[in-house]
Design an enzyme around this catalytic site. Structure first.
Site, PDB file in Angstrom:
ATOM      1  N   GLU A 190     -53.846  83.879  87.021  1.00  0.00           N
ATOM      2  CA  GLU A 190     -53.678  82.710  85.833  1.00  0.00           C
ATOM      3  C   GLU A 190     -52.204  82.267  85.831  1.00  0.00           C
ATOM      4  O   GLU A 190     -51.848  81.267  85.282  1.00  0.00           O
ATOM      5  CB  GLU A 190     -53.726  83.668  84.642  1.00  0.00           C
ATOM      6  CG  GLU A 190     -55.252  83.898  84.201  1.00  0.00           C
ATOM      7  CD  GLU A 190     -55.636  85.136  84.809  1.00  0.00           C
ATOM      8  OE1 GLU A 190     -55.133  85.971  85.666  1.00  0.00           O
ATOM      9  OE2 GLU A 190     -56.986  85.814  84.227  1.00  0.00           O
ATOM     10  N   PHE A 236     -60.679  95.719  73.027  1.00  0.00           N
ATOM     11  CA  PHE A 236     -60.939  95.709  74.189  1.00  0.00           C
ATOM     12  C   PHE A 236     -60.109  94.136  74.854  1.00  0.00           C
ATOM     13  O   PHE A 236     -60.610  93.038  74.397  1.00  0.00           O
ATOM     14  CB  PHE A 236     -62.185  95.827  75.028  1.00  0.00           C
ATOM     15  CG  PHE A 236     -62.279  95.537  76.530  1.00  0.00           C
ATOM     16  CD1 PHE A 236     -61.605  96.303  77.438  1.00  0.00           C
ATOM     17  CD2 PHE A 236     -62.963  94.463  77.069  1.00  0.00           C
ATOM     18  CE1 PHE A 236     -61.671  96.165  78.715  1.00  0.00           C
ATOM     19  CE2 PHE A 236     -62.895  94.164  78.368  1.00  0.00           C
ATOM     20  CZ  PHE A 236     -62.521  95.131  79.201  1.00  0.00           C
ATOM     21  N   GLN A 237     -59.090  94.228  75.667  1.00  0.00           N
ATOM     22  CA  GLN A 237     -58.379  93.082  76.127  1.00  0.00           C
ATOM     23  C   GLN A 237     -57.701  92.286  74.904  1.00  0.00           C
ATOM     24  O   GLN A 237     -58.032  91.252  75.057  1.00  0.00           O
ATOM     25  CB  GLN A 237     -59.309  92.146  77.049  1.00  0.00           C
ATOM     26  CG  GLN A 237     -59.705  92.856  78.145  1.00  0.00           C
ATOM     27  CD  GLN A 237     -60.372  92.213  79.405  1.00  0.00           C
ATOM     28  OE1 GLN A 237     -61.299  91.090  78.731  1.00  0.00           O
ATOM     29  NE2 GLN A 237     -60.326  92.179  80.419  1.00  0.00           N
ATOM     30  N   LYS A 252     -62.878  84.369  69.511  1.00  0.00           N
ATOM     31  CA  LYS A 252     -64.018  84.476  70.379  1.00  0.00           C
ATOM     32  C   LYS A 252     -64.975  84.147  69.264  1.00  0.00           C
ATOM     33  O   LYS A 252     -65.833  83.021  69.262  1.00  0.00           O
ATOM     34  CB  LYS A 252     -64.597  85.735  70.972  1.00  0.00           C
ATOM     35  CG  LYS A 252     -65.793  85.727  71.452  1.00  0.00           C
ATOM     36  CD  LYS A 252     -66.499  86.709  72.396  1.00  0.00           C
ATOM     37  CE  LYS A 252     -67.627  86.525  72.800  1.00  0.00           C
ATOM     38  NZ  LYS A 252     -67.817  86.829  74.408  1.00  0.00           N
ATOM     39  N   MET A 260     -32.019  84.406  99.567  1.00  0.00           N
ATOM     40  CA  MET A 260     -30.892  84.114  98.685  1.00  0.00           C
ATOM     41  C   MET A 260     -30.101  85.349  98.094  1.00  0.00           C
ATOM     42  O   MET A 260     -28.918  85.278  98.035  1.00  0.00           O
ATOM     43  CB  MET A 260     -31.372  83.201  97.331  1.00  0.00           C
ATOM     44  CG  MET A 260     -30.039  82.880  96.561  1.00  0.00           C
ATOM     45  SD  MET A 260     -29.040  81.830  97.161  1.00  0.00           S
ATOM     46  CE  MET A 260     -29.464  80.098  97.025  1.00  0.00           C
TER      47      MET A 260
HETATM   48  C1  LIG Z   1     -40.395  86.299  90.415  1.00  0.00           C
HETATM   49  C2  LIG Z   1     -38.817  86.584  90.892  1.00  0.00           C
HETATM   50  N1  LIG Z   1     -38.424  87.702  91.335  1.00  0.00           N
HETATM   51  C3  LIG Z   1     -37.227  87.647  91.789  1.00  0.00           C
HETATM   52  C4  LIG Z   1     -36.360  86.795  91.863  1.00  0.00           C
HETATM   53  C5  LIG Z   1     -34.970  86.921  92.570  1.00  0.00           C
HETATM   54  N2  LIG Z   1     -34.742  86.134  93.699  1.00  0.00           N
HETATM   55  C6  LIG Z   1     -34.219  84.869  93.490  1.00  0.00           C
HETATM   56  S1  LIG Z   1     -34.257  84.200  94.965  1.00  0.00           S
HETATM   57  C7  LIG Z   1     -34.735  85.475  95.698  1.00  0.00           C
HETATM   58  C8  LIG Z   1     -35.217  85.596  97.291  1.00  0.00           C
HETATM   59  C9  LIG Z   1     -36.255  84.562  97.563  1.00  0.00           C
HETATM   60  O1  LIG Z   1     -36.564  84.819  98.969  1.00  0.00           O
HETATM   61  P1  LIG Z   1     -37.542  83.822  99.757  1.00  0.00           P
HETATM   62  O2  LIG Z   1     -38.636  83.614  99.163  1.00  0.00           O
HETATM   63  O3  LIG Z   1     -37.965  84.510 101.236  1.00  0.00           O
HETATM   64  O4  LIG Z   1     -36.696  82.471  99.870  1.00  0.00           O
HETATM   65  P2  LIG Z   1     -35.116  82.435 100.857  1.00  0.00           P
HETATM   66  O5  LIG Z   1     -34.032  82.524  99.712  1.00  0.00           O
HETATM   67  O6  LIG Z   1     -35.065  83.203 101.955  1.00  0.00           O
HETATM   68  O7  LIG Z   1     -35.253  80.879 101.128  1.00  0.00           O
HETATM   69  C10 LIG Z   1     -35.292  86.396  94.861  1.00  0.00           C
HETATM   70  C11 LIG Z   1     -35.783  87.527  95.164  1.00  0.00           C
HETATM   71  C12 LIG Z   1     -37.007  85.514  91.467  1.00  0.00           C
HETATM   72  N3  LIG Z   1     -36.230  84.507  91.411  1.00  0.00           N
HETATM   73  N4  LIG Z   1     -38.237  85.426  90.881  1.00  0.00           N
END
Ligand SMILES: Cc1ncc(C[n+]2csc(CCOP(=O)(O)OP(=O)(O)O)c2C)c(N)n1
Length: 567
Positions: free
Chosen positions: A52, A114-115, A164, A481
């Site tokens: 979703e 439920f749900q 519902k 990052m």
């Molecule tokens: C749902 C979610 N969880 C954690 C983060 C924190 N976060 C920001 S950037 C990042 C790393 C992203 O890694 P990747 O997708 O491999 O991309 P890259 O930075 O290597 O291009 C994380 C964990 C986030 N932004 N969103």
């Protein structure tokens, strides 16, 4: 003789009246009546996502690309809670979507049925508005109000929770025309106050070092043309936020690139030295301003925004203008026509010269390599091979920032990214929504190897529906990052960011019925992109890139923008 219609029928009648042609959703017991009725609605195409969250991101991508309201439909409980990230992301980026969730019958609400989940309560802080429909007589009006609120004023997500028994009840509906919807307590100010606009123009005409700082509002209000006209007329340099990219052409001589944490040296220096800053449809996010007290310290600030609560929220503004960005810029352009013509190119020569000098001194750059693929090189090649015409979505992290820096967006609605929330997993389902809205376009999700795993299941949805979405994974085998922050700010203690344990993305593509290519050397990058663009099917391009590359420049958190680290 009028006939009775069920709630499910009324629901779909309303969607048809709103002109909805595409919805993204996932069924369950609490929406089964609507799904049953859908079988009799040939004008509405339903895309069965596999999670979703993806339905909401897809509706969001669809809305951004098409300028229509995106629609998602899910069941109660877990179906509804799975939408929260998508809703929050749309909320932060002001994207018009309506999410419909099933709910347990009204007599069971509050019984831990439920749900059952209080999705109206859960989403209250992250929707523009939300509704629980408890009476079938209110159903049609509520649905039309939801669309009206989502798209008007500052756009945003609206949730409608549908018990519902309301879907199953039946009445003789009263005829309703969406055009007649009026909500007395909700009257967004669209038309900017002409006196404020006049004051703003007088200040701008006096400015020696003006800068236009633009945001997503330019895109939501389709104000690009007015913006270009205004900037050109007065020769004002333009920068934008991540959300504003494409609102001003990335190849225009007045364009300075993005500002803020990973903005260009030139844009950040121009803002720091500006004497009048014209903020249009932007909200002074901390990723843009850096240390607030050092942001545009010498500038008088004009702020144009449709949302009055955005004005003077983070930065105190000298001239506030509440209204639609296009309307305000249109008024500015009209007033300008009546002014004595002046040689603005000559007047701006010195200021624009200084800006070009900053740009020449510290352009966006990276160390080229013949041995290892640089992620920036991949983005540059994507730009070149597609002639800059592709629709680009991104995940979150370094991939997102490199896309923003190195793909020169030519027009509005070409770039979709989870800017405010920064939700990993956004890009791929959003790309699916964009491809539904723009079936003949090239749509590419620029992804990280971490983020792409968050909604990889949608590969089957794009394969099933012949949506030829392309995924370009900048595969650094890190949560790049976060690793970058650990490298620069935490003494290289790489805690929980190594993603060496990885699936084989080419095989992943194939297992889902898509196509996969891998490039491990620089000379393979362009051929892989060319092959991928020729194939009218979903493709994963797995680019094995330099593991420890950083996004530069970078304003470290808590610093002023002129304290940026350079490449
Ligand atoms: C749902 C979610 N969880 C954690 C983060 C924190 N976060 C920001 S950037 C990042 C790393 C992203 O890694 P990747 O997708 O491999 O991309 P890259 O930075 O290597 O291009 C994380 C964990 C986030 N932004 N969103």
């Amino acid at each position: 003789m009028s006939t009775k219609r069920t709630g499910a029928q009324i629901f779909l009648d309303c969607l048809e009246r709103e002109g909805v042609q595409h919805i993204f959703g996932y069924p369950g017991g609490a929406v089964i009546d609507i799904y049953d009725e859908l079988t009799r609605r040939p004008h509405i195409r339903h895309y069965l996502v596999r999670h979703e969250q993806a339905a909401v991101h897809a509706a969001d991508g669809y809305a951004r690309a098409s300028d229509k309201v995106g629609v998602a439909l899910v069941t109660s409980g877990p179906g509804a809670t799975n939408t929260v990230t998508g809703i929050a992301s749309a909320y932060m980026d002001s994207i018009p979507i309506v999410v419909f969730s099933g709910q347990v019958p009204t007599h069971l609400i509050g019984n831990d049925a439920f749900q059952e989940v209080d999705i109206v309560g859960i989403t209250r802080p992250c929707t523009k508005h939300n509704y629980l429909v408890t009476d079938i007589r209110h159903l049609a009006r509520t649905i039309h109000e939801a669309f009206y609120i989502a798209r008007s004023g500052r756009p945003g997500p609206v949730l409608v929770d549908l018990p519902k028994n309301v879907q199953q009840a039946s009445i003789v509906p009263e005829p309703i025309d969406p055009k007649d919807i009026k909500i007395p307590s909700y009257q967004p100010t669209v038309h900017a106050n002409p006196r404020q606009v006049r004051r703003a123009l007088d200040l701008i005409l006096e400015a020696k070092q003006p800068v236009l700082y633009t945001g997503g509002g330019i895109i939501h209000s389709n104000a690009s043309e007015e913006l270009i006209k205004f900037a050109e007329a007065l020769q004002i340099p333009v920068t934008s936020t991540l959300m504003g990219l494409g609102g001003f052409p990335g190849i225009h001589p007045l364009w300075m690139g993005m500002l803020g944490m990973h903005g260009t040296y030139c844009a950040n220096m121009a803002v720091a030295n500006s004497d009048v800053l014209i903020a249009v449809g932007a909200r002074f996010d901390d990723r843009v301003t850096g240390r607030l007290d050092a942001f545009a310290p010498h500038a008088k600030i004009i702020h144009i925004d449709i949302d009055p609560s955005s004005i003077s929220k983070n930065v105190v503004v000298d001239i506030p203008i509440v209204g639609d960005c296009r309307d305000a810029l249109h008024q500015l352009n009209n007033l300008l026509k009546k002014e004595e013509p002046r040689d603005w190119a000559a007047i701006r020569e010195e200021w624009l010269g200084r800006i070009r000098e900053w740009e020449r001194k510290h352009p966006l750059k990276y160390k080229k390599s013949k041995e290892v693929i640089k992620p920036q090189y991949v983005v540059e090649k994507l730009w070149e091979v597609t002639g800059g015409d592709a629709y680009i979505t991104t995940e979150v992290g370094q991939n997102q920032m490199w896309a923003a820096q190195f793909f020169k967006f030519k027009r509005a609605r070409q770039f979709m990214t989870s800017g405010g929330l920064g939700a990993m997993g956004y890009g791929f389902p959003a790309a699916m929504g964009v491809q539904v809205a723009k079936p003949d376009a090239i749509v590419i999700d620029i992804a990280g190897d971490g983020s792409i795993l968050m909604n990889i299941q949608e590969l089957v949805t794009v394969v099933e529906n012949n949506l030829p979405v392309k995924i370009a994974i900048l595969n650094n085998a890190y949560l790049g990052m976060v690793r970058q922050w650990q490298q620069l700010l935490y003494d290289k203690r790489y805690s929980a960011t190594d993603l060496s344990a990885q699936p084989d993305f080419v095989k992943v593509a194939e297992a889902f019925g898509a196509v996969g290519f891998r490039a491990t050397k620089p000379e393979e990058v362009e051929p892989v992109i060319r092959k991928a663009m020729e194939i009218k099917r979903p493709v994963i391009m797995d680019f094995v890139v330099d593991r420890e590359e950083c996004v530069m420049p970078m304003v470290p958190p808590g610093k002023a923008t002129h304290e940026m680290l350079l490449a």
